[in-house]
Structure formats: C-alpha cells, structure tokens
Design a protein around this motif. Structure first.
Motif, PDB file in Angstrom:
ATOM      1  N   SER A  40       0.847  -1.192   0.000  1.00 52.27           N
ATOM      2  CA  SER A  40       0.000   0.000   0.000  1.00 52.27           C
ATOM      3  C   SER A  40       0.886   1.247   0.000  1.00 52.27           C
ATOM      4  N   ILE A  41       0.263   2.384  -0.251  1.00 52.40           N
ATOM      5  CA  ILE A  41       1.030   3.627  -0.375  1.00 52.40           C
ATOM      6  C   ILE A  41       1.081   4.331   0.973  1.00 52.40           C
ATOM      7  N   ALA A  42       2.270   4.677   1.417  1.00 50.42           N
ATOM      8  CA  ALA A  42       2.405   5.352   2.710  1.00 50.42           C
ATOM      9  C   ALA A  42       2.740   6.821   2.535  1.00 50.42           C
ATOM     10  N   ALA A  43       3.461   7.150   1.477  1.00 49.40           N
ATOM     11  CA  ALA A  43       3.855   8.537   1.186  1.00 49.40           C
ATOM     12  C   ALA A  43       4.508   9.218   2.368  1.00 49.40           C
ATOM     13  N   ASN A  44       5.382   8.528   3.066  1.00 46.42           N
ATOM     14  CA  ASN A  44       5.997   9.163   4.225  1.00 46.42           C
ATOM     15  C   ASN A  44       7.470   9.526   4.051  1.00 46.42           C
ATOM     16  N   CYS A  45       8.100   9.077   2.953  1.00 48.36           N
ATOM     17  CA  CYS A  45       9.518   9.447   2.814  1.00 48.36           C
ATOM     18  C   CYS A  45       9.658  10.854   2.272  1.00 48.36           C
ATOM     19  N   PHE A  66      -1.611  22.657  -9.316  1.00 50.49           N
ATOM     20  CA  PHE A  66      -2.446  21.621  -8.720  1.00 50.49           C
ATOM     21  C   PHE A  66      -2.287  21.673  -7.206  1.00 50.49           C
ATOM     22  N   MET A  67      -3.395  21.507  -6.475  1.00 53.60           N
ATOM     23  CA  MET A  67      -3.412  21.557  -5.009  1.00 53.60           C
ATOM     24  C   MET A  67      -2.813  22.869  -4.494  1.00 53.60           C
ATOM     25  N   GLY A  68      -3.149  23.950  -5.166  1.00 50.84           N
ATOM     26  CA  GLY A  68      -2.692  25.246  -4.694  1.00 50.84           C
ATOM     27  C   GLY A  68      -1.196  25.450  -4.821  1.00 50.84           C
ATOM     28  N   GLY A  69      -0.565  24.680  -5.684  1.00 54.23           N
ATOM     29  CA  GLY A  69       0.851  24.905  -5.932  1.00 54.23           C
ATOM     30  C   GLY A  69       1.782  24.261  -4.934  1.00 54.23           C
ATOM     31  N   LYS A  70       1.236  23.491  -3.983  1.00 56.40           N
ATOM     32  CA  LYS A  70       2.141  22.844  -3.047  1.00 56.40           C
ATOM     33  C   LYS A  70       2.769  21.630  -3.714  1.00 56.40           C
ATOM     34  N   LEU A  71       3.881  21.197  -3.162  1.00 57.34           N
ATOM     35  CA  LEU A  71       4.522  20.005  -3.701  1.00 57.34           C
ATOM     36  C   LEU A  71       3.638  18.801  -3.392  1.00 57.34           C
ATOM     37  N   VAL A  72       3.340  18.010  -4.412  1.00 58.89           N
ATOM     38  CA  VAL A  72       2.464  16.859  -4.180  1.00 58.89           C
ATOM     39  C   VAL A  72       3.289  15.580  -4.201  1.00 58.89           C
ATOM     40  N   PRO A  73       2.930  14.616  -3.341  1.00 58.57           N
ATOM     41  CA  PRO A  73       3.616  13.325  -3.394  1.00 58.57           C
ATOM     42  C   PRO A  73       3.227  12.581  -4.678  1.00 58.57           C
ATOM     43  N   THR A  74       4.181  12.345  -5.552  1.00 57.57           N
ATOM     44  CA  THR A  74       3.845  11.727  -6.836  1.00 57.57           C
ATOM     45  C   THR A  74       3.408  10.278  -6.650  1.00 57.57           C
ATOM     46  N   CYS A  75       3.796   9.662  -5.538  1.00 56.77           N
ATOM     47  CA  CYS A  75       3.409   8.259  -5.339  1.00 56.77           C
ATOM     48  C   CYS A  75       1.946   8.155  -4.942  1.00 56.77           C
ATOM     49  N   GLN A  76       1.352   9.268  -4.508  1.00 57.85           N
ATOM     50  CA  GLN A  76       0.011   9.203  -3.960  1.00 57.85           C
ATOM     51  C   GLN A  76      -0.958  10.051  -4.755  1.00 57.85           C
ATOM     52  N   THR A  77      -0.481  10.769  -5.769  1.00 65.89           N
ATOM     53  CA  THR A  77      -1.357  11.633  -6.560  1.00 65.89           C
ATOM     54  C   THR A  77      -1.666  10.947  -7.881  1.00 65.89           C
ATOM     55  N   GLN A  78      -2.946  10.800  -8.164  1.00 65.03           N
ATOM     56  CA  GLN A  78      -3.325  10.137  -9.400  1.00 65.03           C
ATOM     57  C   GLN A  78      -3.001  11.018 -10.600  1.00 65.03           C
ATOM     58  N   ALA A  79      -2.523  10.366 -11.643  1.00 69.28           N
ATOM     59  CA  ALA A  79      -2.227  11.091 -12.868  1.00 69.28           C
ATOM     60  C   ALA A  79      -3.537  11.538 -13.505  1.00 69.28           C
ATOM     61  N   GLN A  80      -3.551  12.753 -14.054  1.00 67.70           N
ATOM     62  CA  GLN A  80      -4.718  13.260 -14.767  1.00 67.70           C
ATOM     63  C   GLN A  80      -4.310  13.627 -16.175  1.00 67.70           C
ATOM     64  N   VAL A 166       7.046  -3.071   7.673  1.00 66.61           N
ATOM     65  CA  VAL A 166       5.858  -3.159   8.517  1.00 66.61           C
ATOM     66  C   VAL A 166       4.632  -3.438   7.661  1.00 66.61           C
ATOM     67  N   ARG A 167       4.554  -2.714   6.528  1.00 67.59           N
ATOM     68  CA  ARG A 167       3.412  -2.923   5.640  1.00 67.59           C
ATOM     69  C   ARG A 167       3.437  -4.329   5.061  1.00 67.59           C
ATOM     70  N   PHE A 168       4.624  -4.852   4.792  1.00 70.06           N
ATOM     71  CA  PHE A 168       4.709  -6.211   4.247  1.00 70.06           C
ATOM     72  C   PHE A 168       4.128  -7.229   5.220  1.00 70.06           C
ATOM     73  N   THR A 169       4.528  -7.130   6.497  1.00 71.69           N
ATOM     74  CA  THR A 169       4.037  -8.137   7.439  1.00 71.69           C
ATOM     75  C   THR A 169       2.547  -7.972   7.695  1.00 71.69           C
ATOM     76  N   ARG A 170       2.023  -6.783   7.430  1.00 70.09           N
ATOM     77  CA  ARG A 170       0.581  -6.603   7.640  1.00 70.09           C
ATOM     78  C   ARG A 170      -0.219  -6.970   6.416  1.00 70.09           C
ATOM     79  N   GLU A 171       0.304  -6.637   5.234  1.00 69.17           N
ATOM     80  CA  GLU A 171      -0.516  -6.767   4.032  1.00 69.17           C
ATOM     81  C   GLU A 171      -0.241  -8.037   3.249  1.00 69.17           C
ATOM     82  N   VAL A 172       0.983  -8.506   3.261  1.00 71.18           N
ATOM     83  CA  VAL A 172       1.307  -9.666   2.433  1.00 71.18           C
ATOM     84  C   VAL A 172       1.374 -10.941   3.257  1.00 71.18           C
TER      85      VAL A 172
END
Lengths: 590, 471
Positions: A40-45, A66-80, A166-172
């Motif tokens: 899953s996507i965490a977008a924390n780095c 986009f989003m008022g010009g703030k830097l957006v996490p590319t891993c969590q922002t859907q492409a348009q 952590v995500r691996f042991t929870r999700e996979v």
C-alpha cells in the motif's frame, strides 16, 4: 489514451495510476523510498514530491497549479490527463536535497561495513540528489541492533522509517510481527516481545528494505554486492515456478533473490526457496564419478565409469532384459527427454517412471484467508519438486502412454525381467526412500546406475555412480504447479567433475557407440574470467564425451520431433532481457 | 451594515452558565447537571432543531459563518456540506449508511485550555451540540475523543452522558430517535467517550481517526477527505468541542443573532463572527478562560480583563493561540484576536485563541528551545522532514541557548525550519508547519536576542601574500 507530462516526457497512462507509477513505467526517474509496487502507499519518505499543474476545466482548460501549488507526493497523486509534473524544478530539487540531508543526519554512514552498500538507495540518491557535505554537527541518535528472527537482523540505526517492512508483514504475510515503536526521531522498527519475525516468507523484508537496516543473517558479511553477478532463474526446489535471481561469484552461489513476475510470484519468494540452494555447495555433493571394483565403490575418471555403465546397460539389453529408468521430478524437461530417449534407444520397451515427488506440509496462501487468484495473494506450495508435471509430460509424449508413477515403477523395476536400472535423484537431501533402496539392492543382481548429486545410501548400493548437477549449474525448462513452462539458464558451472544429467545421457550414448576420448581431453582446465577486480578462477570442467548437450537445442528438437511436445517451441517463457544498466560514472581509460 | 468593532462586554454565550468575569467569579464555577441545564432552557435548541428539516439546520449554521474553533477556522457549515448524501432508502446507522461524528476534545496544544472549561463545567452544552450536529448531518454515532490527561473531564462527560441517556437525549428512545408517531427524519443516535493515550498528534483530525480505530496515531493521507472516507472508511465529520458548543445558541437565536457578534474581516477575508473562549496564560495578573467577541485586541484582554501584566512588568511578546501559530512581537501588543491575525501580524493564524503572554524578563532563546523540544517530542515520526528536522532543530536550539553556536547555526536553524514545511508544507499533516512557524517567527522577531547568544562566524578571506609584500 490520456497523457501526462513528467519532467518533459509525455507518458500515456491508464486512469487510476499514480504519477510515480507512470514515471516508473516510462523510465522517467523519480526518487522514492517508501513506495513499493506490491504494498500500500504510505507517502511518508517525502522525496518523490513534485510540482504539478493540471488543466482547469472551469478556466478554459488552462494549466493551473495543482493543489494550490504545493509540492504533491507523486506516489500518492493520481495522474490526470494533461497534467504537467516536474520533479526537476528548483522547488522539487530543494525538497529532494532537504530530505536527503534529513535522512542522513541520524544515519551512521557506515557504508564500508554495511552489506547493503552497492545496492543501497540512500547511496544512489545521495549521489544523485543529495549534497556533498553534512551540516549536522550535533549528536546522532544511536538506535540498537536487533535480532528479529531466524533469518533477519535489524540495524535500526540505519533505518529510514519507510515502513515497507511493517506494511509487508501486515498486508502480504498477514502476520503483523513488525511495528513502529516510539515517536519522532527515536522511533524504531521492532517486534513484539516474544514474537519473532518468523513466517514462511519473512525474509522478503530484507529485499524490501531500501537501506541496510534489515539484513540477511545468511548473507551477512559474505560478499560485497558489486562482485555478485546475477542470473535469471526459476525456483528449483518447489513446484511454485517462482522467478528468482541467482546471485553468484567465482562459481559460488551467495544468495537468491526474488525476480518480479506479477503472474506467478509477484515480488516475493518463500524463505525455503531463498535458502534452498545450500545443497549446491554441500560437503556431501558427489564431485567425481565412481564405479564398483572388487565389491567396493572407487572414484575413477569419467571415461572408465561411462564405459562401465555402458557395458552393464548393454549387457542387460542384449540379454533381452528390461532397462528401467527413473526420471526425477527435480530434472528439467530437456534432460528428462534426453535420458528417456537414451533408455528407449537401448530398449524400446524400457520401463520409464517418474521419481517420488516429495510433499511437505500443506499449500498456503498469503495473506491468510486470501483467495489464490487474488492480485496480491502469494502461494507457498507443499510440493517440493519443480518439474513433476514437465517430466510426466515428456515421458508421456515419448512412450505414448501415461508414465509410471513411482510405486508402479518400483514394482516393475523389481520384476524378474528388469536387468538394469538407471536412477536419477537430484533431491535437496540424500534420497532415503526404502522402496528405491530395494530396487537398487545389490543382492538382486540388477545393474544399477545412479545419477545423483548427494552422497547417501542410494549411492552406496550402485554399480556406477555419475555425479549430476543441481539446477543452478544447468539450463532447462520447468513446468510449475499451474502448468507454466519457464526456461532458465545455468548460473554457475557445475562443481568439480559433476555434469548436467542431459550431458550424462549424451555421454552414455557416445560410450555405447564406442566413441573414444583422446587422453588429453579427459579433463581440461578452463579459465573463467570473473570480471574486473576479481581473481580469474581456474575451473576444471569435465570434458564431454558425446555431443555437447544444449537445453535450447533439445527444446527445439523436442518440439520438432514430437507433436505432443510442440509447446516447447511455442509456450516456453524466457526471462525478460535485463535492462542495460546505466553507469552513473563515466569510465575513463587510463 | 458590516460590523467593524467588537463589543467590549458581550453577553456570554458559551459561559452563560459558567461564572466568568466580568459577570461572575472563577471561584463560583461548578458542574452543571442535567436538571440545572434544562432549568436554564437546556436542550430547547435540540428540540427546536428536531422540529426543523435537517437541511434547514445545516443552512442556518452555514448562514452563521461559524468558523471552526479548533485552530484552522474552517467554516463549519461548509465542512458539513462535504458529506455525501445518504444512500437511497437507507436510514443513518443502517449497514451501508454508517456516518460518524468525531468530537475533537484532544486539546493538547501547549497553553490551550478552553475546551477543558466547557467539559469541566457545562458538559451538557457539548452533548446538545453533538446531538444537533448528528441530527443535521444525519450521523448515527458520535465519538468524543478526549485527551488522556483529562481524567476528571472524561468522568464529568461520562456522568453527563449517562444523564443524557437516562433522560432520553441519546439512544433507542432518544429525542432524535423519536417514537412511532414522529417518523420522518428520525433515527437513533449514540454517543461515546473515547480517551486518548496522550499524544499531541492525535489532535490532528486524521490522526484522531486512526487513534479512534485503535491504530497508531499517524495522520492519514488526504485525499480522501474524512467527510468522504473517514472513521472506519465511512463519512465522518470532525468538529472541535467549542464549535459544537456554539450550535445550541445559534439554533435558538438564529444565524443573524450570531452574526451580530464578532467582527467582519478588515482585509476583505471571511468574517470572524461570534464569541470565543480565550484562555489567557503566562505573565498576567489573573490568568484564566474568558469569553470575548472575536476582534478584541490583545492589549485590552491583558490590561482590562486579566489585571495587567504580572508585577507591572512590560509586555514582550505573546503566542496568540497555541505555539504552532508563531509568536507576536513586542510591537504587536495591539493585535486584534480574530481570524485575520495571520495575514495581518505575520503569524500562522488565530489557532485556539489562547494567548500565552511573556513579560520583559523572558528569555526568548529559552522559549524557542522549549518549543522545539515540544515538537521534537511530539513529532509522530511518519514523514522524514518532520521526524528528523524537529530533532535537529531542538539540538540546534539547545546549542544556541548554551552559547556554543555561531551565527551560521542561526541561519541553519532558519533554513531547517523553512525546509521542514512552510504552509503549504511538504509533510502529511501540519505539525512540521507549526514547528517551522514557531521557530521562524521567534527568531525573526527577536533576532537580536539570538544574535547576542551566538559567536560571530568569520568567513576566512583569502589574502594574497605576494600582493601584500609588493604593496
């Protein structure tokens, strides 16, 4: 198809994809740590942040921040469609530099003694995106090293808290042994008291870790990764057909890593497969042929042992007795074909059978409770042989009848008309099956040729012992439990005087025909260049007596000669050609 | 006629039943029971609301421009409008139509203690607000997430909740559930008190949701926004305690009455209507929670209501509402406390409007160090810039306070603060922004004090000896 422009490159995408995924698919490099295709996507780095502009339909589709010009996490922002993204703009680069600096302030920078050095995202990105010097003059946080479980060490001082593990042991794996302990810059990955990181696929967290925090106990300090060469291979010990990399140096395997194949093993392999290569370099490996002399087995050279085997087999065939061949499910299809072809040429009514297929435990799907066809599910197979289906398929095509299963074969091989037996084993452990030992019994008067890899009771009762090669030492095709045919290449040369079973079949055939070998080519020394920085290795390779066995040619021949084996020409999957690696430093001729 | 000034002694709304100067004494405050509450027209607003259509209640709140009292000042009615409609043919609370209210009572901002007053003494005001919100937004369950350190307040709330259940406010036979005759828009509403475990970050709305779900309080990625996909993946409204406590008076007196309090924006922004609880702390003679109309200058609060600066010292600075909002300098004593304060006085915003006042003896470097220690301690550790940057800032501040730093460290501290996040930041939630604003404004507004503590950085200049010899 909708299009997005990333760093000036127009990329087509399917709706729903994240910007980072689109960039990865089109070879546009965006740095990332916490993102992983299988999790899953965490977008924390926060290093993949980019500036984005999107067309505003309410303003004549003009590009607007986009989003008022703030830097957006590319891993969590859907492409348009029509979006323009920059991760190379001054603002995005400033963020990358800042994140790199933050990640390194509490990192011990102990690359010289770190196993990850050479394949570490911190190193790579520091070189590409970081700054050359550290401005941090304070005291670093020193987190402890931990023993997480049977296969994994955690160096939590090197951890960058991407939480992939952590995500691996929870999700996979669905076992949730790992968790984040503490808060702020003192937080650590940890296991709960008394609950070790111990499940069948636990060691995948080592590959997931983008830095040197989670390390393989087995590989610890074993080899610098830049000396390792890797060969695409297939799981050679269970029926999964998992895709993997065999990583080796100087003819020795050092580790096995998963190779992504979304249809079969996704991004993972089981620990059993990961550490299932130990028998390749076991002390018990058969390293030289043996023949029986005055009642005792003695080591001898290949030619005399081949002659002895050919003689015994021919004697039985001439006496009108049956030749019985047991093809191990550990062998690839091509070798099964070569061996069976050889047996049938000796005796057109040869008794062909499939070796015992070991089972251990039960099939298991991860995460627990998931359906096998789930996009994220990963399956562990109880069947501990890679090619039972492929061997059956080949034998059935050659004889025109269902091949004998092991129990029926043992009965036929012990019948009075059986004059000689060829047994192949090649299991991970010396084969102690009593039925097999009864077939090979010395008192029965049958001539027994054993082609195996490990010393054991079976070898002890043979007339001629020919050392075979494990799957990493040869090429071939395995058919996995789902019926997928996958080809693989040899990663390392066969150890000492071992030969692939296909070559043994070819040599036996040559010996039967009475092909002589010149004395000089009995064995030869080949110098294998292991690449820059490595001492060239002198490998002694047993010279073939017959024509050199080639899995690829055999595959073609199988398809050409037998209609039932046509799939070997058409349906075999080959590993994807490796992408050419771009050197980050230009080589300078001195 | 736009209202430009505040009313000096407004009618108390939130503190109507809680004795507060100038209408009462702090010492006379006591818990208002259900009977006391209903005797003073309690739960009348709820009964009135239930007589209205839910959409009309929402419309009334939207018209009042009630801005969230938790800190961000987002208009409450607009937030409610983000809720998706209930699936056709389903009543709130039925499977597939679960919707939640999360009441943010995790009041952890240093220097902020306004919600505590309401929960301490007038819990039924909050419960009535919750019931009105649930009815208006069609929410079937309300969770009051109260900070772990509020032991007493949690007990008071639980007692009040029991009274409310006993007297038919919530539950199966509750007021909103109605009976067989009422029908229509009625549905069952339940309310629970959930105690936090003492983390600042659980006061962030999505961190609060994670904590409510029993997970680690790491703020969530947005979008999806909580109004669409919140608690347990269902539409959720998150409101501050004080915001909800404003609802009963707005519903009984009407939006126009509410707009008659507070001030219009003087710089063309959205207005700051209504009264606000302001918890004054620091170096004043009589600290405590007061209720004022928005727009009141800080000087008036301190000089006229709090008995002036302690020991007649001079005013040096003040934190307008929680330390993450930054700091007001010595020359900003007259700053009006309304939602314009951020743009007018170079702070992040009004925040919780609980000023912490510093007198002339305060060591601002120590203040900065203490603030950065708080953020370092409370950073949840999810995003890299905040996790590592807050620790770095604290170490830098400690070194500056101890006198071991140079001018370049001051600049480095500013750079670290800025790169951590400066609204819009680079992190998932706003904690890094708060840290940045606090440190940045305090260094910028009191720079001379910091410079006095650090040694000069001498930049070595390359001198050509040959040229010197020649000359």
């Amino acid at each position: 198809m909708p299009t997005i422009t990333i760093n000036g490159v127009a990329c087509e995408f399917t709706p729903g994809q994240m910007i980072l995924q689109v960039a990865n698919a089109h070879g546009v490099e965006i740095p990332f740590y916490c993102y992983h295709d299988g999790l899953s996507i965490a977008a924390n780095c926060r290093i993949c942040l980019g500036e984005a502009w999107a067309p505003n339909p309410r303003n004549d589709n003009k590009l607007e921040p986009f989003m008022g010009g703030k830097l957006v996490p590319t891993c969590q922002t859907q492409a348009q469609d029509g979006m323009v993204v920059h991760t190379d703009s001054p603002k995005a680069v400033a963020n990358q530099k800042a994140v790199m600096e933050y990640l390194l302030i509490n990192h011990p920078l102990d690359c010289p003694v770190c196993d990850q050095a050479g394949e570490c995202l911190l190193q790579d990105y520091s070189y590409q995106y970081g700054r050359g010097v550290s401005r941090f003059e304070e005291t670093k946080v020193k987190n402890p090293k931990k023993n997480l479980g049977p296969n994994v060490y955690l160096y939590s001082d090197r951890c960058i808290m991407c939480t992939r593990c952590v995500r691996f042991t929870r999700e996979v794996s669905g076992t949730a042994e790992l968790y984040v302990d503490g808060r702020g810059n003192r937080e650590e990955i940890d296991v709960f008291p008394g609950v070790a990181l111990d499940n069948e696929i636990a060691a995948n967290v080592i590959d997931l870790c983008p830095v040197g925090a989670l390390l393989d106990k087995d590989f610890l300090f074993a080899q610098r990764v830049w000396f390792l060469k890797r060969t695409a291979s297939i799981d050679g010990i269970t029926a999964s057909g998992d895709n993997l990399w065999v990583e080796h140096n100087e003819g020795k395997v050092y580790r096995i890593k998963p190779r992504t194949n979304l249809e079969i093993n996704k991004h993972w392999i089981t620990d059993e497969v990961r550490y299932g290569w130990k028998h390749v370099h076991s002390d018990d490996r058969l390293r030289s042929p043996r023949r029986r002399q005055y009642g005792a087995l003695v080591e001898d050279d290949w030619n005399r042992c081949l002659d002895k085997a050919a003689e015994g087999l021919a004697e039985a065939a001439e006496a009108g007795k049956r030749i019985a061949l047991l093809v191990s499910p550990m062998l690839p299809c091509e070798e099964a074909f070569a061996l069976a072809e050889f047996a049938l040429s000796l005796d057109p009514h040869a008794v062909l059978g499939v070796g015992p297929v070991p089972f251990e435990g039960q099939d298991k799907v991860f995460p627990p409770g998931a359906s096998e066809d789930d996009a994220r599910a990963f399956k562990l197979y109880a069947e501990k042989a890679p090619n039972a289906r492929g061997v059956r398929r080949v034998l059935a095509a050659l004889t025109g009848a269902e091949p004998l299963e092991f129990a029926k074969w043992t009965a036929r091989a012990q019948a009075d008309d059986a004059g000689a037996v060829i047994i192949t084993a090649n299991y991970r452990e010396a084969c102690p099956i009593p039925d097999l030992l009864r077939v090979a019994d010395r008192e029965s008067g049958r001539f027994v040729v054993v082609i195996d890899t490990l010393n054991g009771p079976l070898v002890e009762s043979a007339d001629v012992v020919l050392p075979g090669a494990t799957w990493v030492e040869k090429g071939g095709t395995f058919e996995n439990a789902r019926g997928t045919l996958q080809a693989f290449d040899a990663a390392i040369p066969p150890i000492e005087f071992a030969k692939p079973e296909g070559q043994i079949a070819s040599d036996l055939e040559a010996a039967l025909r009475g092909v002589e070998v010149s004395a000089t080519s009995a064995s030869s020394v080949v110098v294998v260049d292991e690449g820059p920085g490595q001492v060239p290795q002198a490998a002694e390779i047993a010279t073939p007596r017959g024509p050199t066995f080639s899995p690829a040619d055999t595959r073609t021949r199988m398809g050409d000669t037998h209609a039932a084996l046509a799939m070997f020409k058409t349906d075999v999957r080959y590993p994807e050609a490796a992408k050419p690696e771009e050197a980050d430093m230009r080589m300078v001729e001195l | 006629m736009p209202k430009k000034t505040y009313d000096a002694t407004p009618e108390h709304v939130l503190c109507r039943r809680i004795p507060t100067p100038p209408f009462g004494r702090f010492e006379d405050r006591r818990i208002i029971s259900y009977d006391d509450y209903t005797a003073d027209s309690g739960y009348e607003a709820l009964r009135k609301s239930i007589g209205m259509k839910p959409g009309d209640v929402t419309e009334e709140v939207r018209k009042s421009v009630l801005r969230g009292r938790g800190g961000a000042g987002f208009p409450c009615g607009v937030k409610w409008g983000f809720l998706p409609p209930i699936p056709e043919g389903k009543a709130p609370g039925e499977p597939g139509a679960e919707r939640y209210l999360a009441v943010n009572a995790d009041e952890s901002e240093p220097g902020t203690f306004k919600d505590r007053l309401l929960m301490d003494f007038d819990p039924h005001l909050l419960l009535e607000g919750i019931a009105i919100c649930c009815y208006a937004c069609r929410l079937s369950k309300a969770y009051i997430f109260i900070r772990g350190e509020y032991h007493h307040q949690a007990k008071v709330l639980e007692n009040a909740l029991r009274e409310a259940y006993d007297n038919g406010i919530f539950g199966e036979k509750g007021l909103i559930a109605g009976d067989a005759n009422t029908g229509g828009d009625r549905f069952r509403v339940d309310c629970y008190v959930h105690r936090g475990a003492g983390a600042y970050i659980c006061g962030e709305e999505t961190g609060l949701l994670e904590a409510l779900e029993g997970k680690r309080g790491w703020p969530r990625l947005k979008p999806p926004f909580p109004a669409v996909q919140g608690l347990f993946g269902k539409p959720t409204i998150i409101n501050n305690v004080e915001t909800l406590c404003h609802l009963p008076s707005i519903l009984s007196n009407g939006a126009d009455w509410f707009c008659g309090q507070g001030v219009e924006s003087s710089i063309g922004g959205p207005p700051s209507f209504g009264t606000k609880l302001m918890g004054v702390s620091g170096h004043v003679e009589r600290p405590g929670v007061y209720e004022f109309e928005l727009g009141i200058p800080l000087r008036t609060i301190v000089e006229e209501h709090c008995g002036g600066m302690r020991g007649d010292k001079k005013f040096k600075g003040a934190i307008p509402g929680g330390i993450s909002m930054g700091i007001l300098g010595t020359d900003q004593y007259d700053a009006e406390l309304d939602f314009d304060i951020g743009r007018k006085h170079n702070v992040l915003g009004l925040g919780t409007a609980c000023p912490t006042v510093f007198d002339e003896d305060t060591d601002m470097v120590a203040v900065a160090r203490n603030i950065s220690r708080f953020f370092k301690h409370e950073s949840c550790g999810q995003c890299t810039p905040c996790r590592e940057g807050s620790g770095w800032l604290y170490q830098l501040m400690t070194r500056i306070e101890e006198g071991g730093a140079k001018t370049k460290d001051l600049d480095l501290a500013l750079e670290v603060a800025t790169s951590m996040g400066s609204m819009p930041g680079t992190t998932i939630c706003g904690l890094a922004d708060g840290n940045n604003w606090a440190i940045r404004t305090i260094i910028n507004k009191f720079r001379d004090e910091f410079e006095a503590r650090v040694a000069r950085t001498f930049v070595p200049v390359k001198v050509s000896v040959g040229a010197m010899a020649k000359g």
